[in-house]
Design a protein around this motif. Sequence first.
Motif, PDB file in Angstrom:
ATOM      1  N   GLY A 176      -9.509 -12.137  11.347  1.00  0.00           N
ATOM      2  CA  GLY A 176      -8.297 -11.480  10.886  1.00  0.00           C
ATOM      3  C   GLY A 176      -8.174 -11.494   9.380  1.00  0.00           C
ATOM      4  O   GLY A 176      -7.795 -10.493   8.763  1.00  0.00           O
ATOM      5  N   LYS A 177      -8.518 -12.627   8.780  1.00  0.00           N
ATOM      6  CA  LYS A 177      -8.426 -12.747   7.331  1.00  0.00           C
ATOM      7  C   LYS A 177      -9.454 -11.878   6.625  1.00  0.00           C
ATOM      8  O   LYS A 177      -9.167 -11.258   5.596  1.00  0.00           O
ATOM      9  N   LEU A 178     -10.663 -11.784   7.208  1.00  0.00           N
ATOM     10  CA  LEU A 178     -11.699 -10.935   6.619  1.00  0.00           C
ATOM     11  C   LEU A 178     -11.315  -9.461   6.709  1.00  0.00           C
ATOM     12  O   LEU A 178     -11.532  -8.689   5.769  1.00  0.00           O
ATOM     13  N   THR A 179     -10.745  -9.084   7.869  1.00  0.00           N
ATOM     14  CA  THR A 179     -10.303  -7.694   8.041  1.00  0.00           C
ATOM     15  C   THR A 179      -9.226  -7.339   7.027  1.00  0.00           C
ATOM     16  O   THR A 179      -9.278  -6.282   6.380  1.00  0.00           O
ATOM     17  N   ALA A 180      -8.245  -8.233   6.867  1.00  0.00           N
ATOM     18  CA  ALA A 180      -7.160  -7.984   5.916  1.00  0.00           C
ATOM     19  C   ALA A 180      -7.703  -7.881   4.494  1.00  0.00           C
ATOM     20  O   ALA A 180      -7.293  -7.006   3.717  1.00  0.00           O
ATOM     21  N   LYS A 181      -8.635  -8.745   4.151  1.00  0.00           N
ATOM     22  CA  LYS A 181      -9.214  -8.728   2.807  1.00  0.00           C
ATOM     23  C   LYS A 181      -9.987  -7.442   2.562  1.00  0.00           C
ATOM     24  O   LYS A 181      -9.901  -6.842   1.488  1.00  0.00           O
ATOM     25  N   PHE A 182     -10.722  -7.002   3.585  1.00  0.00           N
ATOM     26  CA  PHE A 182     -11.490  -5.764   3.450  1.00  0.00           C
ATOM     27  C   PHE A 182     -10.549  -4.579   3.273  1.00  0.00           C
ATOM     28  O   PHE A 182     -10.766  -3.725   2.408  1.00  0.00           O
ATOM     29  N   MET A 183      -9.497  -4.512   4.088  1.00  0.00           N
ATOM     30  CA  MET A 183      -8.558  -3.398   4.014  1.00  0.00           C
ATOM     31  C   MET A 183      -7.877  -3.337   2.650  1.00  0.00           C
ATOM     32  O   MET A 183      -7.702  -2.265   2.073  1.00  0.00           O
ATOM     33  N   ARG A 184      -7.513  -4.493   2.130  1.00  0.00           N
ATOM     34  CA  ARG A 184      -6.902  -4.510   0.798  1.00  0.00           C
ATOM     35  C   ARG A 184      -7.930  -4.094  -0.255  1.00  0.00           C
ATOM     36  O   ARG A 184      -7.587  -3.418  -1.231  1.00  0.00           O
ATOM     37  N   GLY A 185      -9.178  -4.512  -0.052  1.00  0.00           N
ATOM     38  CA  GLY A 185     -10.226  -4.189  -1.017  1.00  0.00           C
ATOM     39  C   GLY A 185     -10.496  -2.703  -1.138  1.00  0.00           C
ATOM     40  O   GLY A 185     -10.827  -2.212  -2.219  1.00  0.00           O
ATOM     41  N   VAL A 186     -10.356  -1.964  -0.023  1.00  0.00           N
ATOM     42  CA  VAL A 186     -10.591  -0.521  -0.060  1.00  0.00           C
ATOM     43  C   VAL A 186      -9.306   0.260  -0.313  1.00  0.00           C
ATOM     44  O   VAL A 186      -9.300   1.489  -0.257  1.00  0.00           O
ATOM     45  N   GLY A 187      -8.198  -0.466  -0.570  1.00  0.00           N
ATOM     46  CA  GLY A 187      -6.962   0.201  -0.972  1.00  0.00           C
ATOM     47  C   GLY A 187      -6.109   0.736   0.159  1.00  0.00           C
ATOM     48  O   GLY A 187      -5.240   1.576  -0.071  1.00  0.00           O
ATOM     49  N   THR A 188      -6.330   0.269   1.391  1.00  0.00           N
ATOM     50  CA  THR A 188      -5.538   0.746   2.519  1.00  0.00           C
ATOM     51  C   THR A 188      -4.071   0.329   2.363  1.00  0.00           C
ATOM     52  O   THR A 188      -3.781  -0.809   2.004  1.00  0.00           O
ATOM     53  N   ILE A 189      -3.158   1.259   2.653  1.00  0.00           N
ATOM     54  CA  ILE A 189      -1.725   0.988   2.571  1.00  0.00           C
ATOM     55  C   ILE A 189      -1.217   0.655   3.970  1.00  0.00           C
ATOM     56  O   ILE A 189      -1.314   1.477   4.883  1.00  0.00           O
ATOM     57  N   PRO A 190      -0.689  -0.556   4.194  1.00  0.00           N
ATOM     58  CA  PRO A 190      -0.213  -0.920   5.537  1.00  0.00           C
ATOM     59  C   PRO A 190       1.034  -0.154   5.916  1.00  0.00           C
ATOM     60  O   PRO A 190       1.915   0.086   5.087  1.00  0.00           O
ATOM     61  N   VAL A 191       1.115   0.255   7.189  1.00  0.00           N
ATOM     62  CA  VAL A 191       2.295   0.959   7.683  1.00  0.00           C
ATOM     63  C   VAL A 191       2.689   0.368   9.026  1.00  0.00           C
ATOM     64  O   VAL A 191       1.844   0.130   9.889  1.00  0.00           O
ATOM     65  N   ASP A 192       3.972   0.124   9.190  1.00  0.00           N
ATOM     66  CA  ASP A 192       4.530  -0.353  10.448  1.00  0.00           C
ATOM     67  C   ASP A 192       4.797   0.866  11.313  1.00  0.00           C
ATOM     68  O   ASP A 192       5.700   1.656  11.030  1.00  0.00           O
ATOM     69  N   ARG A 193       4.016   1.026  12.389  1.00  0.00           N
ATOM     70  CA  ARG A 193       4.110   2.241  13.193  1.00  0.00           C
ATOM     71  C   ARG A 193       5.318   2.260  14.117  1.00  0.00           C
ATOM     72  O   ARG A 193       5.501   3.207  14.878  1.00  0.00           O
ATOM     73  N   SER A 194       6.152   1.218  14.056  1.00  0.00           N
ATOM     74  CA  SER A 194       7.383   1.239  14.835  1.00  0.00           C
ATOM     75  C   SER A 194       8.417   2.173  14.219  1.00  0.00           C
ATOM     76  O   SER A 194       9.429   2.488  14.826  1.00  0.00           O
ATOM     77  N   GLY A 195       8.140   2.619  12.983  1.00  0.00           N
ATOM     78  CA  GLY A 195       9.030   3.568  12.333  1.00  0.00           C
ATOM     79  C   GLY A 195      10.051   2.882  11.454  1.00  0.00           C
ATOM     80  O   GLY A 195       9.912   1.719  11.087  1.00  0.00           O
ATOM     81  N   GLY A 196      11.109   3.629  11.094  1.00  0.00           N
ATOM     82  CA  GLY A 196      12.182   3.051  10.309  1.00  0.00           C
ATOM     83  C   GLY A 196      11.809   2.833   8.862  1.00  0.00           C
ATOM     84  O   GLY A 196      10.968   3.530   8.294  1.00  0.00           O
ATOM     85  N   LYS A 197      12.428   1.798   8.257  1.00  0.00           N
ATOM     86  CA  LYS A 197      12.279   1.548   6.834  1.00  0.00           C
ATOM     87  C   LYS A 197      10.848   1.172   6.460  1.00  0.00           C
ATOM     88  O   LYS A 197      10.387   1.493   5.358  1.00  0.00           O
ATOM     89  N   ALA A 198      10.135   0.467   7.360  1.00  0.00           N
ATOM     90  CA  ALA A 198       8.771   0.047   7.041  1.00  0.00           C
ATOM     91  C   ALA A 198       7.847   1.246   6.884  1.00  0.00           C
ATOM     92  O   ALA A 198       7.070   1.341   5.935  1.00  0.00           O
TER      93      ALA A 198
END
Length: 258
Positions: A69-91
Motif C-alpha cells: 500500500g505504501k509503495l503504491t501510494a508513493k508511486f502514485m504521488r511520484g507520477v502526479g496522480t490527483i486522489p479523488v473520493d469517488r463517493s462524490g460531494g466536497k472531496a
Amino acid sequence: MKRVFVGPILKLMFRPWVKGLENIPAEGAAIIASNHLAVIDSFVLPLVIDREIVFIGKSEYFTGKGIKGKLTAKFMRGVGTIPVDRSGGKASEAALRTGLQRLQDGELFGIYPEGTRSPDARLYRGKTGVARLALESGAPVVPVAMVGTNLAQPIGKRIPKIMRLGVIIGEPLDFSRYQGMESDRFILRSVTDEIMYSLMSLSGQEYVDIYAATAKARIAAGVPRDSEPKGAAAPGGRPVPQVQVPEPPAQEGDAKVD
C-alpha cells in the motif's frame, strides 16, 4: 519515472502504437479524456505523449496498508496522480478544482469520464465533471481511445500480460460556444455525450447508457445482462457510428503510426 525507471520497461513490454499524436497540442491547456479499460491505462497513455499529463486516481490508491500500500501510494504521488473520493460531494469537487488549476496553468489534465474502469470492455455513460472542466477552463477536450489494455490486464489481474497496446488520439473538441453555461445541467449532459460519442467512434466500443459504477453493482448482485435498461444505442441518442475496434499496425516493429 517516465524516461528512466518505469517508462523504458513498459515500452519493451507493450510496444505501444499510436495514431493521431499530432492532435495533442504542443503547448497550452488541454483536457485528455480517455476511455478506461484497465489500471495500466494511466501508465501507457503518458508513454506516447511527450508532454507531462496528470490524471485523477481513486483515493484508495493512497490509503493502502502495509508495504504494498505504501509503495503504491508513493508511486502514485511520484507520477502526479490527483486522489479523488469517488463517493462524490466536497472531496470529488476538490479534485476537480485541482484539475482546473492545472488547466489554468496551461498544462495537460487527464480524466476518465466514465469515472471507473469498464467492467466488460464496453463504453459507459460519462459523468459531467469533464464537461464542467471544459466550460470553466475554456480548454479543448482531446478524446483518447485505449486499445487492448483490457486484454493485457483484465479486472482482477495484477500483473499485465506482455502484448502490443494501442492509443488513438482524436481531434480536439471545442466547447467555447457554451462559455458561461457550466451551471446548466442540460448543457453539461450534452457536452459529456458529445465527448463520449467521440470516444465511441475512436474505440469501436459498444455503448451502454448507464454508469459503469451501476453496471459493476449489477454484476456483483448477479443481475443478468439481458435485463439492462434499454435506451440510447449511442451517447445522446445519436446514430451508432459504423466503426470497429482498431487493429495494431501490420508491421510489428513499428513503435507508432501517425
